[in-house]
Design an enzyme around this catalytic site. Sequence first.
Site, PDB file in Angstrom:
ATOM      1  N   GLY A  40      -4.404   4.477  -5.822  1.00 31.76           N
ATOM      2  CA  GLY A  40      -5.588   3.945  -5.136  1.00 31.76           C
ATOM      3  C   GLY A  40      -6.604   3.396  -6.113  1.00 31.76           C
ATOM      4  N   VAL A  61      -0.226   2.347  -7.105  1.00 29.05           N
ATOM      5  CA  VAL A  61      -0.221   3.754  -7.547  1.00 29.05           C
ATOM      6  C   VAL A  61      -1.663   4.208  -7.773  1.00 29.05           C
ATOM      7  CG1 VAL A  61       0.660   5.421  -9.243  1.00 29.05           C
ATOM      8  CG2 VAL A  61       1.942   3.329  -8.803  1.00 29.05           C
ATOM      9  N   GLU A 111      -1.804  -2.781  -9.549  1.00 33.15           N
ATOM     10  CA  GLU A 111      -2.584  -1.556  -9.789  1.00 33.15           C
ATOM     11  C   GLU A 111      -2.740  -0.740  -8.503  1.00 33.15           C
ATOM     12  OE1 GLU A 111      -4.116  -0.503 -12.971  1.00 33.15           O
ATOM     13  OE2 GLU A 111      -4.025   1.259 -11.675  1.00 33.15           O
ATOM     14  N   GLY A 138      -5.781   8.513   9.031  1.00 32.14           N
ATOM     15  CA  GLY A 138      -5.178   7.293   8.480  1.00 32.14           C
ATOM     16  C   GLY A 138      -4.433   7.476   7.167  1.00 32.14           C
ATOM     17  N   LYS A 148       4.136  -0.187  -3.249  1.00 32.72           N
ATOM     18  CA  LYS A 148       4.915   0.618  -4.216  1.00 32.72           C
ATOM     19  C   LYS A 148       6.406   0.558  -3.935  1.00 32.72           C
ATOM     20  CE  LYS A 148       2.596   2.845  -1.682  1.00 32.72           C
ATOM     21  NZ  LYS A 148       1.576   3.651  -1.031  1.00 32.72           N
ATOM     22  N   VAL A 161      -5.086  -1.789   4.261  1.00 31.62           N
ATOM     23  CA  VAL A 161      -5.474  -2.306   2.942  1.00 31.62           C
ATOM     24  C   VAL A 161      -5.943  -3.758   3.031  1.00 31.62           C
ATOM     25  CG1 VAL A 161      -4.646  -2.776   0.606  1.00 31.62           C
ATOM     26  CG2 VAL A 161      -3.870  -0.722   1.803  1.00 31.62           C
ATOM     27  N   ILE A 194      -7.855   4.727  -8.681  1.00 30.18           N
ATOM     28  CA  ILE A 194      -7.771   5.243 -10.063  1.00 30.18           C
ATOM     29  C   ILE A 194      -7.005   4.226 -10.922  1.00 30.18           C
ATOM     30  CG2 ILE A 194      -7.008   7.181 -11.491  1.00 30.18           C
ATOM     31  CD1 ILE A 194      -6.692   8.761  -8.786  1.00 30.18           C
ATOM     32  N   LYS A 243       6.436   5.836  -6.722  1.00 32.34           N
ATOM     33  CA  LYS A 243       5.289   5.701  -7.645  1.00 32.34           C
ATOM     34  C   LYS A 243       5.668   6.180  -9.039  1.00 32.34           C
ATOM     35  CE  LYS A 243       1.715   6.131  -4.120  1.00 32.34           C
ATOM     36  NZ  LYS A 243       0.953   7.120  -3.355  1.00 32.34           N
ATOM     37  N   ASP A 250       7.805   8.406  -1.340  1.00 31.86           N
ATOM     38  CA  ASP A 250       6.646   7.653  -1.843  1.00 31.86           C
ATOM     39  C   ASP A 250       6.300   8.098  -3.267  1.00 31.86           C
ATOM     40  OD1 ASP A 250       3.877   6.127  -0.979  1.00 31.86           O
ATOM     41  OD2 ASP A 250       3.438   7.932  -2.147  1.00 31.86           O
TER      42      ASP A 250
HETATM   43  N1  LIG Z   1      -2.855   2.660   3.436  1.00 34.05           N
HETATM   44  C1  LIG Z   1      -3.123   3.074   2.192  1.00 34.05           C
HETATM   45  O1  LIG Z   1      -3.976   3.941   1.958  1.00 34.05           O
HETATM   46  C2  LIG Z   1      -2.391   2.451   1.029  1.00 34.05           C
HETATM   47  C3  LIG Z   1      -2.761   2.813  -0.276  1.00 34.05           C
HETATM   48  C4  LIG Z   1      -2.126   2.198  -1.371  1.00 34.05           C
HETATM   49  C5  LIG Z   1      -1.136   1.255  -1.137  1.00 34.05           C
HETATM   50  N2  LIG Z   1      -0.776   0.966   0.143  1.00 34.05           N
HETATM   51  C6  LIG Z   1       0.271  -0.048   0.336  1.00 34.05           C
HETATM   52  O2  LIG Z   1      -0.318  -1.226   0.859  1.00 34.05           O
HETATM   53  C7  LIG Z   1       0.614  -1.904   1.697  1.00 34.05           C
HETATM   54  C8  LIG Z   1      -0.013  -2.127   3.066  1.00 34.05           C
HETATM   55  O3  LIG Z   1      -0.288  -0.849   3.648  1.00 34.05           O
HETATM   56  P1  LIG Z   1      -1.202  -0.729   4.953  1.00 34.05           P
HETATM   57  O4  LIG Z   1      -1.473   0.719   5.107  1.00 34.05           O
HETATM   58  O5  LIG Z   1      -2.360  -1.677   4.877  1.00 34.05           O
HETATM   59  O6  LIG Z   1      -0.151  -1.223   6.082  1.00 34.05           O
HETATM   60  P2  LIG Z   1      -0.471  -1.601   7.582  1.00 34.05           P
HETATM   61  O7  LIG Z   1      -1.762  -1.025   8.014  1.00 34.05           O
HETATM   62  O8  LIG Z   1       0.748  -1.299   8.361  1.00 34.05           O
HETATM   63  O9  LIG Z   1      -0.651  -3.206   7.550  1.00 34.05           O
HETATM   64  C9  LIG Z   1       0.405  -4.098   7.350  1.00 34.05           C
HETATM   65  C10 LIG Z   1      -0.077  -5.517   7.644  1.00 34.05           C
HETATM   66  O10 LIG Z   1       0.949  -6.437   7.311  1.00 34.05           O
HETATM   67  C11 LIG Z   1       1.233  -7.278   8.424  1.00 34.05           C
HETATM   68  N3  LIG Z   1       2.672  -7.513   8.444  1.00 34.05           N
HETATM   69  C12 LIG Z   1       3.668  -6.596   8.351  1.00 34.05           C
HETATM   70  N4  LIG Z   1       4.859  -7.193   8.381  1.00 34.05           N
HETATM   71  C13 LIG Z   1       4.623  -8.522   8.466  1.00 34.05           C
HETATM   72  C14 LIG Z   1       5.444  -9.678   8.556  1.00 34.05           C
HETATM   73  N5  LIG Z   1       6.774  -9.588   8.550  1.00 34.05           N
HETATM   74  N6  LIG Z   1       4.843 -10.890   8.635  1.00 34.05           N
HETATM   75  C15 LIG Z   1       3.511 -10.988   8.647  1.00 34.05           C
HETATM   76  N7  LIG Z   1       2.664  -9.937   8.582  1.00 34.05           N
HETATM   77  C16 LIG Z   1       3.215  -8.732   8.497  1.00 34.05           C
HETATM   78  C17 LIG Z   1       0.793  -6.512   9.665  1.00 34.05           C
HETATM   79  O11 LIG Z   1       0.474  -7.463  10.674  1.00 34.05           O
HETATM   80  P3  LIG Z   1      -0.080  -7.010  12.134  1.00 34.05           P
HETATM   81  O12 LIG Z   1      -1.444  -6.448  11.849  1.00 34.05           O
HETATM   82  O13 LIG Z   1      -0.129  -8.259  12.933  1.00 34.05           O
HETATM   83  O14 LIG Z   1       0.881  -5.982  12.629  1.00 34.05           O
HETATM   84  C18 LIG Z   1      -0.430  -5.756   9.118  1.00 34.05           C
HETATM   85  O15 LIG Z   1      -1.577  -6.570   9.201  1.00 34.05           O
HETATM   86  C19 LIG Z   1       1.873  -1.012   1.711  1.00 34.05           C
HETATM   87  O16 LIG Z   1       2.765  -1.482   0.749  1.00 34.05           O
HETATM   88  C20 LIG Z   1       1.346   0.354   1.322  1.00 34.05           C
HETATM   89  O17 LIG Z   1       2.336   1.149   0.697  1.00 34.05           O
HETATM   90  C21 LIG Z   1      -1.388   1.520   1.225  1.00 34.05           C
END
Ligand SMILES: NC(=O)c1ccc[n+]([C@@H]2O[C@H](COP(=O)([O-])OP(=O)(O)OC[C@H]3O[C@@H](n4cnc5c(N)ncnc54)[C@H](OP(=O)(O)O)[C@@H]3O)[C@@H](O)[C@H]2O)c1
Length: 330
Positions: free
Chosen positions: A133, A131, A128, A185, A104, A17, A135, A203, A199
């Site tokens: 994406g 929950v 926003e 992914g 979330k 994200v 939408i 939400k 999850d």
């Molecule tokens: N993926 C989706 O489709 C999606 C959709 C809606 C909401 N979300 C929400 O968005 C959030 C992020 O999801 P994501 O999929 O983007 O996760 P992700 O790919 O695992 O990315 C997490 C990022 O946060 C960094 N990070 C984690 N812990 C950290 C810490 N203690 N200090 C500093 N940096 C830290 C990581 O750094 P490094 O890169 O250096 O490891 C990475 O860049 C989550 O809450 C998820 O529920 C995700």
Amino acid sequence: LDTDGALVVGLLGCGVVGSGVADRLLHGFPVCSTPVRLAYVLVRDLSRPRSPTSVHSHLTTLVDQVLNDPKVDVIVECIGGLEPAARYVEAALRRGVPVISANKALIAERGERLEAVARQYRTTLKYEAAVGGAIPVLRMLRHLASADEILAVGGVINSTTNHVLSQMEDGLSMNEAVRAAQSVGYAEADPISDLDGIDAAQKLTILVALAFGTWLPWNSIARCGIRQVSVDDIAAARRLGTRVKLVASARREAGNIAATVGPTNVPLNHPFAAPRDAENAFLIATRHAGSIVIAGSGAGREATAAAIMGDLHDVLRSATLTSSKETIHA
Ligand SMILES: NC(=O)c1ccc[n+]([C@@H]2O[C@H](COP(=O)([O-])OP(=O)(O)OC[C@H]3O[C@@H](n4cnc5c(N)ncnc54)[C@H](OP(=O)(O)O)[C@@H]3O)[C@@H](O)[C@H]2O)c1
């Protein structure tokens, strides 16, 4: 705003994200025609390859640098998990800095407290992206809850399980379908939170808070995931003219809120039968306006970044309104 009038953003996290948000901000995506400047991007590991590559010059591992810089106008939290995200978000709010979060788990667990902190420090917490994406379901719920009485809210709200169930309809086993969801992914390396309905329950807690004004503990929601769903169940559902979907729903019942998450046989003509793969669908039943259905892309880099850009737009708009009110009253 910065001296050149730009909105200065501190981004926490640059994974799926966060990198989508960075991409938009670094490629000159204006918000309400205001330029936006990405000041910092907090990560754990500076050596990891990143996309876009131009994000490298903004990376830091020093959270205090991001949270304590008075030039930062807004924090965007895309780290995920409860800690340290909760600590960082609360610290920013206590400085009066608006926070946008996609998290979330954090909002379901600490949303009530963090909203109170935001009110106390006269700032905003927006989520926003947590929950649905792309939408704008939370926006819609807020609007409907202020204009009507919401009777029920629910939907197909977990993209991973929806992807898995769609792949099982196409003949894959549960394990193969989970691997397929991981390869595109949608599923994390450890998909427990999705497969066990955690999850979706988190939400649903957020949907309930906006619909009914009550922060229901997510782990009090009656919950069943999709692990027990077999290819035979999917075939049996098809013979009945239905489709198996993980449905999360909540309604007001005799002064209480009845909320559940579980696999459900949905008739093909119901709006919850339509979403495939990472799509989500929501249904909001209201007393006066009837039922409203909203559907679209529920997860992924671009969809989630789009929701965050919408929140940035709102933060900027409310800052502009406040400063124009202050000018009028000066
Ligand atoms: N993926 C989706 O489709 C999606 C959709 C809606 C909401 N979300 C929400 O968005 C959030 C992020 O999801 P994501 O999929 O983007 O996760 P992700 O790919 O695992 O990315 C997490 C990022 O946060 C960094 N990070 C984690 N812990 C950290 C810490 N203690 N200090 C500093 N940096 C830290 C990581 O750094 P490094 O890169 O250096 O490891 C990475 O860049 C989550 O809450 C998820 O529920 C995700």
